[in-house]
Design a protein around this motif. Sequence first.
Motif, PDB file in Angstrom:
ATOM      1  N   ALA A 183     -17.868  -4.288   2.561  1.00  0.00           N
ATOM      2  CA  ALA A 183     -17.167  -4.419   3.841  1.00  0.00           C
ATOM      3  C   ALA A 183     -15.946  -3.498   3.919  1.00  0.00           C
ATOM      4  N   LEU A 184     -15.466  -2.991   2.786  1.00  0.00           N
ATOM      5  CA  LEU A 184     -14.315  -2.076   2.802  1.00  0.00           C
ATOM      6  C   LEU A 184     -14.666  -0.720   3.412  1.00  0.00           C
ATOM      7  N   ILE A 185     -15.922  -0.400   3.491  1.00  0.00           N
ATOM      8  CA  ILE A 185     -16.480   0.848   4.016  1.00  0.00           C
ATOM      9  C   ILE A 185     -16.181   2.006   3.070  1.00  0.00           C
ATOM     10  N   GLY A 186     -14.957   2.180   2.659  1.00  0.00           N
ATOM     11  CA  GLY A 186     -14.540   3.231   1.734  1.00  0.00           C
ATOM     12  C   GLY A 186     -13.116   2.965   1.296  1.00  0.00           C
TER      13      GLY A 186
ATOM     14  N   GLN B 150      -0.140  -5.524  -3.906  1.00  0.00           N
ATOM     15  CA  GLN B 150      -1.453  -5.087  -3.451  1.00  0.00           C
ATOM     16  C   GLN B 150      -1.306  -3.785  -2.675  1.00  0.00           C
ATOM     17  N   ILE B 151      -2.103  -2.810  -3.045  1.00  0.00           N
ATOM     18  CA  ILE B 151      -2.148  -1.528  -2.352  1.00  0.00           C
ATOM     19  C   ILE B 151      -3.504  -1.458  -1.669  1.00  0.00           C
ATOM     20  N   ASP B 152      -3.487  -1.477  -0.346  1.00  0.00           N
ATOM     21  CA  ASP B 152      -4.726  -1.477   0.425  1.00  0.00           C
ATOM     22  C   ASP B 152      -4.888  -0.123   1.098  1.00  0.00           C
ATOM     23  N   ASP B 153      -5.756   0.697   0.540  1.00  0.00           N
ATOM     24  CA  ASP B 153      -6.042   2.011   1.097  1.00  0.00           C
ATOM     25  C   ASP B 153      -7.526   2.089   1.456  1.00  0.00           C
ATOM     26  N   SER B 154      -8.005   1.020   2.100  1.00  0.00           N
ATOM     27  CA  SER B 154      -9.418   0.975   2.469  1.00  0.00           C
ATOM     28  C   SER B 154      -9.589   1.430   3.916  1.00  0.00           C
ATOM     29  N   ILE B 155     -10.754   1.905   4.215  1.00  0.00           N
ATOM     30  CA  ILE B 155     -11.056   2.338   5.583  1.00  0.00           C
ATOM     31  C   ILE B 155     -11.048   1.141   6.519  1.00  0.00           C
ATOM     32  N   LYS B 156     -11.511   0.012   6.038  1.00  0.00           N
ATOM     33  CA  LYS B 156     -11.521  -1.199   6.850  1.00  0.00           C
ATOM     34  C   LYS B 156     -10.107  -1.542   7.323  1.00  0.00           C
ATOM     35  N   SER B 157      -9.133  -1.512   6.429  1.00  0.00           N
ATOM     36  CA  SER B 157      -7.749  -1.821   6.803  1.00  0.00           C
ATOM     37  C   SER B 157      -7.161  -0.745   7.709  1.00  0.00           C
ATOM     38  N   SER B 158      -7.497   0.513   7.441  1.00  0.00           N
ATOM     39  CA  SER B 158      -7.005   1.602   8.288  1.00  0.00           C
ATOM     40  C   SER B 158      -7.519   1.451   9.716  1.00  0.00           C
ATOM     41  N   LEU B 159      -8.791   1.097   9.839  1.00  0.00           N
ATOM     42  CA  LEU B 159      -9.355   0.867  11.173  1.00  0.00           C
ATOM     43  C   LEU B 159      -8.695  -0.323  11.858  1.00  0.00           C
ATOM     44  N   GLN B 160      -8.412  -1.367  11.094  1.00  0.00           N
ATOM     45  CA  GLN B 160      -7.755  -2.555  11.651  1.00  0.00           C
ATOM     46  C   GLN B 160      -6.341  -2.200  12.129  1.00  0.00           C
TER      47      GLN B 160
ATOM     48  N   LEU C 263      -5.288   0.757  13.062  1.00  0.00           N
ATOM     49  CA  LEU C 263      -5.462   1.608  14.238  1.00  0.00           C
ATOM     50  C   LEU C 263      -5.808   0.766  15.465  1.00  0.00           C
ATOM     51  N   ARG C 264      -6.696  -0.201  15.295  1.00  0.00           N
ATOM     52  CA  ARG C 264      -7.075  -1.102  16.382  1.00  0.00           C
ATOM     53  C   ARG C 264      -5.858  -1.890  16.882  1.00  0.00           C
ATOM     54  N   ASN C 265      -5.067  -2.405  15.960  1.00  0.00           N
ATOM     55  CA  ASN C 265      -3.858  -3.150  16.338  1.00  0.00           C
ATOM     56  C   ASN C 265      -2.864  -2.256  17.072  1.00  0.00           C
ATOM     57  N   LYS C 266      -2.705  -1.049  16.603  1.00  0.00           N
ATOM     58  CA  LYS C 266      -1.781  -0.106  17.239  1.00  0.00           C
ATOM     59  C   LYS C 266      -2.261   0.211  18.657  1.00  0.00           C
ATOM     60  N   PHE C 267      -3.557   0.430  18.798  1.00  0.00           N
ATOM     61  CA  PHE C 267      -4.127   0.728  20.108  1.00  0.00           C
ATOM     62  C   PHE C 267      -3.952  -0.460  21.054  1.00  0.00           C
ATOM     63  N   ASN C 268      -4.216  -1.673  20.551  1.00  0.00           N
ATOM     64  CA  ASN C 268      -4.045  -2.877  21.373  1.00  0.00           C
ATOM     65  C   ASN C 268      -2.587  -3.070  21.788  1.00  0.00           C
TER      66      ASN C 268
END
Length: 185
Positions: free
Chosen positions: A147-150, A160-170, A172-177
């Motif tokens: 589910a992390l995609i990458g 915790q260091i989260d450098d996953s694509i899933k979190s980056s997309l989330q 970005l989605r939050n910023k857009f919203n």
Amino acid sequence: MSDTRVASRYAKSLLDLAQEKGMLEQVRQDMLLLDKTVQQNRDYQLMLKNPIIKHDKKLAILKAIFGGKVTDMTSLFLEIITRKNREAVLESMPAEFEKQYNLKNNIQTATITTAVPLDARLRDEFSELVARKTGKTIQLAEKVDPALIGGFVLTIGDTQIDDSIKSSLQRLRNKFNDQTYISKL
């Protein structure tokens, strides 16, 4: 007193005794075997906690399972715990032993979660990176979460260091919203 605290005290006693007798690594292997048994066998967990099963019966079961597979020191330790009616702590004692072993030997546990399994080169790079940052020997545990995609999620203690694509997309989605919401005002 909670089982975890009791388990911690028993683990510390066993660790100190094993170190004093020069058997620390052998006893650690015994604790890893006990932990593996607990994690893989639900009936074993239930037996340890069951107050209906008599302590001598539990001791006989422990001897049947671990007889000849663990050191005499660990076998005697299991017998002492059983005689003191503390079998329930055997579920959490191996993990407490491992924590204290790591602390004594300056070992830091880190967990790396990736979308695909790591190859040897990446595993070594992560281990070296964390070792440089913490100044400790690293014990790297790996998890795979498609589910992390990458990317990766690295957990070291409470950090915790989260450098996953899933979190980056989330993010970005939050910023857009947020921007969409602000523009409606």
